[in-house]
Design an enzyme around this catalytic site. Structure first.
Site, PDB file in Angstrom:
ATOM      1  N   HIS A   3       0.859  -1.187   0.000  1.00 13.51           N
ATOM      2  CA  HIS A   3       0.000   0.000   0.000  1.00 13.51           C
ATOM      3  C   HIS A   3       0.899   1.241   0.000  1.00 13.51           C
ATOM      4  CE1 HIS A   3      -2.337   2.995   2.616  1.00 13.51           C
ATOM      5  NE2 HIS A   3      -2.989   2.956   1.478  1.00 13.51           N
ATOM      6  N   HIS A  80       2.414  11.173  -1.513  1.00 15.41           N
ATOM      7  CA  HIS A  80       1.411  10.811  -0.506  1.00 15.41           C
ATOM      8  C   HIS A  80       1.515  11.854   0.604  1.00 15.41           C
ATOM      9  CE1 HIS A  80      -0.177   7.922   2.775  1.00 15.41           C
ATOM     10  NE2 HIS A  80      -1.194   8.435   2.103  1.00 15.41           N
TER      11      HIS A  80
END
Length: 288
Positions: A3, A80
């Site tokens: 992830h 991110h």
């Protein structure tokens, strides 16, 4: 799968990503470097680089791409919350592994795009062509993709692209062929209930499917564990319950397909998922 696969290299010196809410932008503008150091503890979901992940057995990569404000080179970056490595460097790192291991296959899932215009997508598509060339498998029906088929065609890369651009390019698989339902919870019990329900509802043919064994911190969780970070506050504590769920799964059309996690080196996550494949083989042997 991993992830936020690229988050092993989140640059604390980078600006905040364009997708971040105003509250985060304001927090960083007030507290500067200290704020970014704290953010990194919660944004970095992996510690191993692409080569190490591949060596350990990871074959699915969750990739989020962004432009960087006021970047003179107009590069594309993994992102991110904060920016990570240049996309080109990451793709080349994966390609080096594939060249050394011609029977290995990877899934590259480009599922979020930030601050990207049409020409940025064109740049990324060209980058994929230049890096992987004929290694990329054109989009076909998911259930037709066997290892034997890929080996015969010498394909090693399936690229999933969650943007309308995908319909214009033969080697881009539409994003809807890689659904990844998200539980968005900090509670391991709720996560497991969600994972189980989503497997029951998944399409049996025509697409791949991701089970995200991932807990998502709320703002209050971050405040309580601000100095310790995601790994210590959430992932390590929940690991036994999440791994117990993985161990009890069956692979195949009515079960799990791709399983992703944070900090994939923790426990025996990778080896446990790989073992599910052998159980599937044994099941097939029993029926013949």
């Amino acid at each position: 799968g991993s992830h936020d696969s690229f988050s092993f290299y989140i640059d604390e010196a980078s600006p905040v990503g364009p997708e971040q809410p105003e509250t985060v932008q304001n927090f960083v503008s007030v507290f500067g470097t200290v704020a970014k150091k704290l953010m990194r503890k919660w944004l970095a979901t992996q510690t191993m680089n692409f080569t190490s992940q591949l060596g350990a057995g990871i074959r699915y990569f969750d990739l989020r791409i962004s432009t960087k404000p006021r970047d003179p080179d107009n590069e594309l970056y993994f992102a991110h919350g904060l920016f990570s490595a240049k996309v080109k460097e990451g793709l080349e790192e994966i390609n080096a592994f594939l060249t050394e291991h011609p029977k290995e296959v990877v899934f590259l899932d480009f599922n979020h795009f930030y601050g990207m215009q049409k020409y940025h997508h064109e740049k990324l598509v060209q980058m994929l062509k230049d890096t992987y060339g004929n290694k990329m498998c054109p989009a076909i029906f998911a259930h037709e993709v066997t290892l034997q088929y890929l080996w015969e065609k010498e394909h090693q890369v399936l690229v999933f692209y969650h943007s309308p651009v995908a319909v214009e390019v033969a080697f881009l698989w539409p994003g809807q062929m890689m659904p990844a339902p998200w539980a968005n919870t900090t509670d391991p019990e709720k996560l497991i209930q969600f994972l189980q329900a989503s497997i029951t509802e998944r399409r049996k043919k025509g697409s791949f499917f991701i089970s995200q064994v991932v807990l998502t911190p709320k703002a209050s969780t971050v405040v309580k564990g601000v100095a310790s970070g995601l790994r210590e506050t959430i992932t390590e504590r929940a690991l036994p319950a999440m791994m117990e769920w993985v161990r009890t799964q069956k692979a195949g059309e009515s079960g799990v397909n791709i399983i992703t996690a944070d900090f994939v080196e923790l426990g025996d996550f990778i080896s446990t998922v790989i073992k599910l494949n052998y159980a599937l083989d044994e099941g097939e042997d029993d029926t013949t």
